[in-house]
Design a protein around this motif. Structure first.
Motif, short mmCIF file in Angstrom:
data_model
loop_
_atom_site.label_atom_id
_atom_site.label_comp_id
_atom_site.label_asym_id
_atom_site.label_seq_id
_atom_site.Cartn_x
_atom_site.Cartn_y
_atom_site.Cartn_z
N LEU A 146 -8.73 -41.55 1.13
CA LEU A 146 -10.17 -41.81 1.08
C LEU A 146 -10.90 -40.67 0.35
O LEU A 146 -11.82 -40.92 -0.44
N LYS A 176 -10.49 -41.01 -3.28
CA LYS A 176 -11.30 -42.11 -3.84
C LYS A 176 -12.79 -41.77 -3.79
O LYS A 176 -13.62 -42.59 -4.18
N LEU A 212 -17.33 -47.00 -0.08
CA LEU A 212 -16.87 -45.86 0.71
C LEU A 212 -18.03 -45.13 1.38
O LEU A 212 -17.85 -44.39 2.33
N ALA A 232 -14.59 -40.39 -0.82
CA ALA A 232 -15.30 -40.50 0.47
C ALA A 232 -16.25 -39.31 0.63
O ALA A 232 -15.99 -38.22 0.13
N LEU A 276 -10.69 -51.63 -0.58
CA LEU A 276 -11.55 -50.84 -1.49
C LEU A 276 -11.61 -51.51 -2.86
O LEU A 276 -12.67 -51.59 -3.48
#
Ligand SMILES: C[S@@+](CC[C@H](N)C(=O)[O-])C[C@H]1O[C@@H](n2cnc3c(N)ncnc32)[C@H](O)[C@@H]1O
Length: 379
Positions: A64, A67, A37, A69, A31
């Motif tokens: 995820l 971050k 994403l 997603a 990432l």
């Protein structure tokens, strides 16, 4: 390599690494190197979150989501990552994704409410990653367009009463006879053991086929006051033809609920009679934010602590995760205005044996309807 190609390469790399059970640390590094994403694989539409749900790595799912997603991305088979978790019976991962959805929707609701009151803010649902509230200007998504459209009352080849709306080349059922089982269960839960069930004051928003209103009228003791709010001219004509205007105790308010609820103080016919024992709402082409606004008026509209409220819980009902998210958000918003909800499940697979949809677009494809009954919480 242009930017799109680079994003594709990194996106594929990210998803493949997750599918090959890469560690959380390795995925973080990918990432950091710029992998997007939001990327979804071409053939099947799999996102990184779908991949993490496939390999059932809860720690990775949590990372995820943190971050950013996209919780509600659907793959080419119409499955979200939450649906994948459900298919593996992985309650932990499913709950993480659902809760991310609830948080995102609550936040978006707050931002939209702010942008309504502050025109300098230009927050629009379309700017978000949400697909729950895609802007739809047709008669299924815009109440104004709906109220200007023509409706057709008919009976289909299986004897099912339907009220149909034409949207482009498609027809959509505004209300369909197969929903009768839901309405019956709702009236039972709203009225049967109500302390005032010999002299109920009932408010119903949205007549449609008049299924729920007919059920209210068929109670052992029909309501002493039965107010129906209905704005559509074709529906009002149908109500007149069926004799609803001359039924004892029935008062028809011609207009939208917003027209009556926003009337000032005593001038509102809704606030004049000391409140209702039972309120039900089931409108059309309104979204969750409209329902949420309706919730906020309930403390004024209901008579007292024994009063009960229910609504047609049909938003997001073509996908288990979206339905669950809406159900939880409704519960949280009702709690904010002082109500507790009791849920019960109504099996809708057996309510109509024949092909219930006919030519209509399918708007409820889940096997169970989650029936809400809200009452004022005990403080
Ligand atoms: C799904 S139908 C209701 C079906 C009804 N529960 C029954 O048992 O047959 C929706 C109804 O809500 C009405 N409606 C749409 N927008 C409305 C609004 N803003 N205020 C009140 N009613 C509305 C529609 O015209 C339609 O008659």
């Amino acid at each position: 390599m242009d930017q799109v190609d680079a994003a594709t390469v990194l996106g594929e790399h990210l998803i493949n690494a997750i599918l090959e059970n890469a560690s959380v640390g390795t995925v973080k590094d990918i990432l950091k190197s710029g992998a997007p994403l939001w990327y979804q694989k071409g053939e099947e539409g799999m996102s990184p979150l779908h991949a993490a749900a496939y390999v059932q790595n809860e720690e990775l799912v949590v990372m995820l989501i943190e971050k950013g997603a996209v919780w509600n991305a659907v793959d080419n088979f119409k499955n979200t990552a939450g649906d994948i978790a459900l298919s593996f019976n992985n309650a932990g991962i499913y709950t993480r994704i659902r809760d991310a959805g609830i948080r995102a929707e609550m936040l978006l609701g707050i931002l939209n409410a702010r942008s309504d009151s502050d025109e300098s803010m230009d927050m629009d649902a379309e700017d978000g990653a949400l697909i729950l509230r895609e802007r739809d200007k047709t008669a299924t998504g815009s109440n104004t367009a709906f109220l200007e459209s023509k409706l057709r009352y008919t009976v289909d080849e299986h004897g099912q009463e339907i009220c149909m709306l034409k949207v482009g080349k498609e027809e959509v059922g505004v209300m369909m006879g197969w929903e009768k089982g839901i309405m019956e269960e709702t009236v039972k839960k709203l009225c049967d053991d109500h302390r005032n069930n010999e002299r109920l004051k009932v408010l119903n928003v949205g007549f449609g086929l008049g299924i729920i209103d007919t059920l209210f009228q068929s109670l052992p003791h029909p309501p002493t006051q039965h107010v129906i709010i209905e704005p559509h001219s074709d529906v009002l004509r149908h109500m007149r033809d069926l004799g609803w205007y001359s039924k004892p105790g029935v008062q028809i308010l011609e207009g939208k609920w917003q027209d009556f609820i926003n009337a000032d103080g005593d001038e509102s016919p809704l606030l004049a009679g000391g409140g209702f024992d039972v309120i039900y709402t089931d409108t059309f082409s309104e979204d969750y934010s409209d329902l949420h606004r309706f919730f906020e008026h309930l403390p004024d509209l209901l008579a007292g602590p024994e009063s009960r409220f229910s609504f047609f819980n049909g938003l997001g009902a073509t996908n288990a995760l979206f339905y669950d998210v809406y159900t939880h958000i409704a519960e949280l918003h009702l709690a904010e205005v002082g109500f507790d909800i009791e849920w019960s499940d109504v099996d809708v697979t057996s309510t109509f044996e024949e092909d219930r949809w006919g030519k209509s677009r399918e708007y409820f494809t889940l096997p169970f309807y989650r029936l809400p009954i809200a009452k004022m919480g005990m403080v």
